[in-house]
Design an enzyme around this catalytic site. Structure first.
Site, PDB file in Angstrom:
ATOM      1  CB  CYS A  29     -54.044  37.596 112.050  1.00  0.00           C
ATOM      2  SG  CYS A  29     -52.271  37.537 112.421  1.00  0.00           S
ATOM      3  CB  CYS A  72     -49.262  40.209 113.476  1.00  0.00           C
ATOM      4  SG  CYS A  72     -49.040  38.788 112.412  1.00  0.00           S
ATOM      5  CB  SER A  73     -53.005  42.764 111.555  1.00  0.00           C
ATOM      6  OG  SER A  73     -51.791  43.338 111.123  1.00  0.00           O
ATOM      7  CB  CYS A  74     -51.811  37.497 108.630  1.00  0.00           C
ATOM      8  SG  CYS A  74     -50.191  37.353 109.415  1.00  0.00           S
TER       9      CYS A  74
END
Lengths: 216, 219, 219, 216
Positions: free
Chosen positions: D114, D117-119
């Site tokens: 991701c 962000c950090s999905c």
């Protein structure tokens, strides 16, 4: 010798993680090593500091701008090749070899930035102001020049377009502000005193006369 | 490279401190003075190699540390990489009291002022072929940057502009950083603000960049 | 926005610490747990507003502070912006010893596990019009980002790819961050590595992104 | 209510400059405020921590992968709609609503990232590893996936292309690694024990059998 990117980045990481965080100590390390290795004498550093605080600064550029206002033939030489024109003052040098003068007009406001680093015509304007090298200025000047100018107190007339000069190669830019009304017949030195560093970068548009409190 | 230095058009920065002077701290003055020797010997290299070394600072460091501290780390990096100085020596030098006077000649203020004047460098270099574009022509910048040093900022990639000046051949920064001095035609190219930033940008405004021929194709 | 969060393809980062566990510090665990309440009341908002608030961290902070510290500042920011908490109260809360038990119901581990299960959110939303593209079609992404929240990363702008899937209408992130829930057609688009990164990239590799219709035009 | 970007950025700057730099104290401030305002009980935070350390983690995903190896009809349901398929285990939840399973093959290595962000499919894989949320992984996975894989010890066969999935919308990705040779007839639970978190993100290709010391 090809540039070794991985090695360079590795050394950066090592230095940053092993050096004390105080920048003054980091500079002290560089100074000690440079002196010890014979690259520079400590007293020479003092000489450089004095050279840039007393001798080399925006007054140089201001003299050049003032002459362009009063001497049409000099103005033409400045616009044709500013690097050669500033030699008439002995102000050539660091980062003026490919100097270009850009004039403001009733329809143009010039603004200079270096988005990739902090290029600046040092020999002509001295050390740059901190804001010029700030990330905020470098990021915003090209994208929202009018908002940037507003933070410097500049509101542009309706007819004015902004020309933002991003110094991406070795050309350097000198903004020539407009001569203020009410200065007819003034001598060059009195005119030069009106010309500010910010005006020659482009973050000031209207030059203030000594008796007025006009917008900076 | 798409490094942390490529700031043009990046968002999220706050207001500009418009009152700031050239220097705030004594160490900043000393670093500036030290940088004046940075084109000498092991502290130097070409301006392009100098810039590329600076660009390779870790992004978190690049964004966080003060301006002149970046210059300092840059010079220390060059000393370690090319100057035979070890990391340990650098760390010890931060700790130790400076030693004696060294061997370098002492310059006067007059010497420094004259050195600034003599440092009027020219970057002209014969490109060996006629220019591909002429003033008034529409050009498109490449979509891709270069993996190494380059002077085509990300915000101006894949954009169409107009050549407003041709400066002849200049030393090509991308190769210069690698130690090769070769000339390429250099142009000033004007882009409208809406071309760079989209339809909400002010159509009265333009951004002008100095771009080498390898960055450009016909529009 | 072209903020510090848009990291895809950016260069200058070092090696990856491949051994790192989910958490290193107790405060990280507690922040993760706190974030589980972040969609409640004044600590929340839509996932897109949440992300946009995080993206607006100053770039130097975004790059420098640890991951969960960003989450913490994000939540504190929402409390101040939307929750009637003052900056002073936040600063005092960092200093003070925590007070009594509060008024919230105490959850068991079972409650938490069940809450994770119940948090199976769906983002389908009727776009109100037929899809403009079909699977197999070539599309080009826009050159420009959006001044607000957007999910078209900079590295994939102005690039040509192939639609590999159509997912119907999904809540459009760009508007959702602004508080508007509107559906737009969502596609998976595949780009070859050389299209994104230039001729030196490996032609065997592809990058696939999930992109809303407003980001795309016919190639 | 429209999003107030300037106000948000201003609060961020104020918070960062006034709060103590220690992140533990910053989190303490948030915890104190959240408890005091009745958003969460302190004991509930402990429950969340235990839920994610003991109950919700990559073992869930591993069970799903193992079943896809042994049950062709389940495999088809997983590929058709992974979000629905994991409901058969009760593993649906946070970030699995639009889950998609992508299978490795002799010619494909899938890799999930991701960049914005950090999905991550939390309900199925638990909290993500630190490297997954690191700037280095987010920046490099899309640009140089083979160098990234090499740092994880993965060298791809000549015929393999990398498919990098950048989770830019609300779809989440589960990589289904290839079933290792020599596991014919193994029961699901024994197979599941072979499936690692990294393999389900795509930074491990070959699963190791318990008795071997194959590359991670």
């Amino acid at each position: 010798m090809a540039f070794d990117r991985d090695k360079t980045a590795h050394i950066h990481r090592e230095l940053h993680s092993h050096l004390p965080p105080d920048p003054a100590l980091r500079v002290k390390a560089l100074e000690s090593l440079a002196v010890e290795r014979g690259y520079v004498a400590r007293e020479t550093l003092d000489a450089w500091i004095e050279a840039y605080s007393e001798r080399i600064g925006p007054k140089r550029g201001a003299e050049v701008v003032a002459r362009s206002w009063v001497a049409p033939d000099f103005r033409q030489r400045l616009l044709d090749n500013a690097g050669m024109a500033v030699r008439e003052f002995g102000y050539e040098g660091h980062a003026t070899g490919h100097l270009k003068a850009v004039e403001n007009s009733d329809s143009v406001q010039n603004l200079v930035v270096c988005t990739l680093c902090s290029c600046y015509p040092f020999a002509l304007l001295g050390m740059s102001p901190i804001w010029y090298r700030s990330a905020a200025y470098r990021a915003r000047a090209v994208r929202e020049p009018r908002k940037v100018l507003a933070e410097f107190g500049v509101t542009l007339p309706e007819a004015v377009g902004v020309r933002v000069w991003d110094s991406t190669a070795e050309l350097r830019y000198l903004v020539v502000p407009q001569r203020p009304a009410g200065t007819e017949g003034w001598p060059e030195d009195r005119l030069a005193a009106l010309v500010t560093r910010n005006a020659m970068i482009g973050t000031q548009r209207d030059l203030a006369l000594p008796d007025t409190d006009g917008p900076g | 490279m798409d490094g942390p230095h490529d700031l043009g058009g990046k968002e999220g920065f706050g207001p500009i401190d418009v009152t700031s002077p050239p220097f705030r701290h004594e160490w900043e003055r000393r670093q500036w003075a030290l940088s004046k020797t940075s084109d000498k010997g092991a502290m130097g290299g070409s301006i392009d190699a100098w810039r590329h070394t600076l660009e390779l600072l870790p992004p978190a460091v690049y964004h966080a540390v003060p301006y002149f501290e970046k210059w300092c780390i840059q010079s220390l990096c060059v000393l370690v990489r090319d100057g035979g100085v070890s990391l340990d020596e650098v760390v010890r030098a931060a700790d130790a009291t400076p030693e004696g006077p060294g061997t370098a000649r002492i310059w006067s203020v007059e010497d420094a002022v004259e050195a600034v004047r003599a440092n009027e460098a020219f970057f002209d270099a014969d490109p060996g072929e006629p220019p591909a574009f002429e003033v008034g022509e529409r050009v498109r910048t490449l979509r891709h940057g270069s993996p190494g040093h380059t002077r085509l900022p990300a915000y101006a990639r894949g954009a169409v502009g107009t050549v407003t000046a041709h400066h002849g051949g200049h030393i090509y920064a991308d190769l210069s950083a690698e130690g090769l001095e070769e000339g390429r035609h250099l142009y000033t190219v004007a882009f409208t603000a809406p071309e760079l930033w989209g339809g909400t940008a002010d159509p009265r405004d333009t951004v002008l960049l100095d771009l080498w021929e390898p960055y450009l194709v016909p529009a």
